[in-house]
Design a protein around this motif. Structure first.
Motif, mmCIF file in Angstrom:
data_model
loop_
_atom_site.group_PDB
_atom_site.id
_atom_site.type_symbol
_atom_site.label_atom_id
_atom_site.label_comp_id
_atom_site.label_asym_id
_atom_site.label_seq_id
_atom_site.Cartn_x
_atom_site.Cartn_y
_atom_site.Cartn_z
ATOM 1 N N GLU A 190 0.848 -1.180 0.000
ATOM 2 C CA GLU A 190 0.000 0.000 0.000
ATOM 3 C C GLU A 190 0.891 1.241 0.000
ATOM 4 O O GLU A 190 1.890 1.297 0.719
ATOM 5 C CB GLU A 190 -0.892 -0.020 1.237
ATOM 6 N N VAL A 203 4.165 8.306 -7.518
ATOM 7 C CA VAL A 203 2.898 7.842 -8.078
ATOM 8 C C VAL A 203 2.352 8.869 -9.063
ATOM 9 O O VAL A 203 1.939 8.528 -10.178
ATOM 10 C CB VAL A 203 1.874 7.546 -6.955
ATOM 11 N N TYR A 252 -2.778 16.805 -4.814
ATOM 12 C CA TYR A 252 -2.591 15.359 -4.698
ATOM 13 C C TYR A 252 -2.465 14.920 -3.240
ATOM 14 O O TYR A 252 -2.956 13.846 -2.880
ATOM 15 C CB TYR A 252 -1.379 14.897 -5.505
ATOM 16 N N PHE A 267 -4.910 12.246 -1.631
ATOM 17 C CA PHE A 267 -4.374 11.028 -1.034
ATOM 18 C C PHE A 267 -4.876 10.865 0.404
ATOM 19 O O PHE A 267 -5.239 9.764 0.819
ATOM 20 C CB PHE A 267 -2.841 11.032 -1.077
ATOM 21 N N SER A 287 -7.072 7.722 1.511
ATOM 22 C CA SER A 287 -6.543 6.852 2.561
ATOM 23 C C SER A 287 -7.481 6.755 3.762
ATOM 24 O O SER A 287 -7.477 5.744 4.471
ATOM 25 C CB SER A 287 -5.175 7.350 3.019
ATOM 26 N N ASN A 344 -10.185 1.687 0.263
ATOM 27 C CA ASN A 344 -9.709 2.497 -0.865
ATOM 28 C C ASN A 344 -8.215 2.704 -0.676
ATOM 29 O O ASN A 344 -7.781 3.318 0.297
ATOM 30 C CB ASN A 344 -10.452 3.835 -0.886
ATOM 31 N N CYS A 350 -4.078 2.956 -2.690
ATOM 32 C CA CYS A 350 -3.176 3.009 -3.834
ATOM 33 C C CYS A 350 -2.168 1.891 -3.619
ATOM 34 O O CYS A 350 -1.472 1.859 -2.602
ATOM 35 C CB CYS A 350 -2.487 4.369 -3.914
ATOM 36 N N CYS A 395 1.760 1.370 -10.232
ATOM 37 C CA CYS A 395 0.733 1.750 -9.260
ATOM 38 C C CYS A 395 -0.640 1.509 -9.843
ATOM 39 O O CYS A 395 -0.812 1.376 -11.065
ATOM 40 C CB CYS A 395 0.875 3.217 -8.858
ATOM 41 N N GLN A 436 -5.033 2.190 -8.282
ATOM 42 C CA GLN A 436 -5.951 2.438 -7.177
ATOM 43 C C GLN A 436 -6.936 1.288 -7.135
ATOM 44 O O GLN A 436 -7.488 0.880 -8.168
ATOM 45 C CB GLN A 436 -6.700 3.759 -7.351
#
Length: 147
Positions: free
Chosen positions: A6, A15, A36, A40, A44, A49, A51, A63, A65
């Motif tokens: 993760e 990413v 971003y 993120f 998170s 959910n 990445c 990467c 999602q």
């Protein structure tokens, strides 16, 4: 040796660079933009959910999602949505993308999902062949409305 894990906030620049490193991403992404970090943090904080990154020798080389969606259809089945799949240019064609998708599928199965779905831009013909080789089928027409 590539490992899958993760993503953390410390991976964010790498990413975003991957997201921007293709023909379509160049026009959509803005590496360095603070938006971003906010996105993120929101992602998170949402259970199910994440990445997922592929890391090799300390470098982020892939990467995607992965989002678990709980629903009522299909007898209350959960499904996983895969988005934003990217592999570093130097690693394309090496099997890394297949391994990354298989890792996402395994995580979806472990989360109790009965279905994995994804969308891919109509212009990404190579991606269509890639996903089909992994067993995905174009069974639905995806539509978007930009707000």
């Amino acid at each position: 040796m590539t490992r899958f894990r993760e993503a953390t906030a410390g991976d964010l620049d790498a990413v975003v660079a991957l997201l921007a490193d293709d023909g379509l991403g160049k026009g959509r992404e803005a590496p360095g933009d603070p938006v971003y970090a906010e996105a993120f943090a929101r992602m998170s904080a949402q259970p199910g959910n994440l990445c997922l990154v592929a890391e090799d020798a300390g470098a982020i080389v892939g990467c995607l999602q992965l989002t678990v969606i709980h629903g009522l259809s299909r007898k209350g089945a959960s499904r996983a949505q895969i988005e934003g799949v990217r592999v570093a240019a130097r690693r394309r064609g090496t099997g890394l993308g297949q391994a990354l998708i298989r890792e996402a599928i395994a995580r979806a199965r472990d989360a109790g999902c009965g279905l994995v779905q994804l969308t891919t831009d109509m212009r990404r013909e190579d991606a269509h062949r890639f996903y089909e080789a992994l067993g995905f089928r174009g069974t639905h027409l995806g539509m978007k409305l930009e707000l």
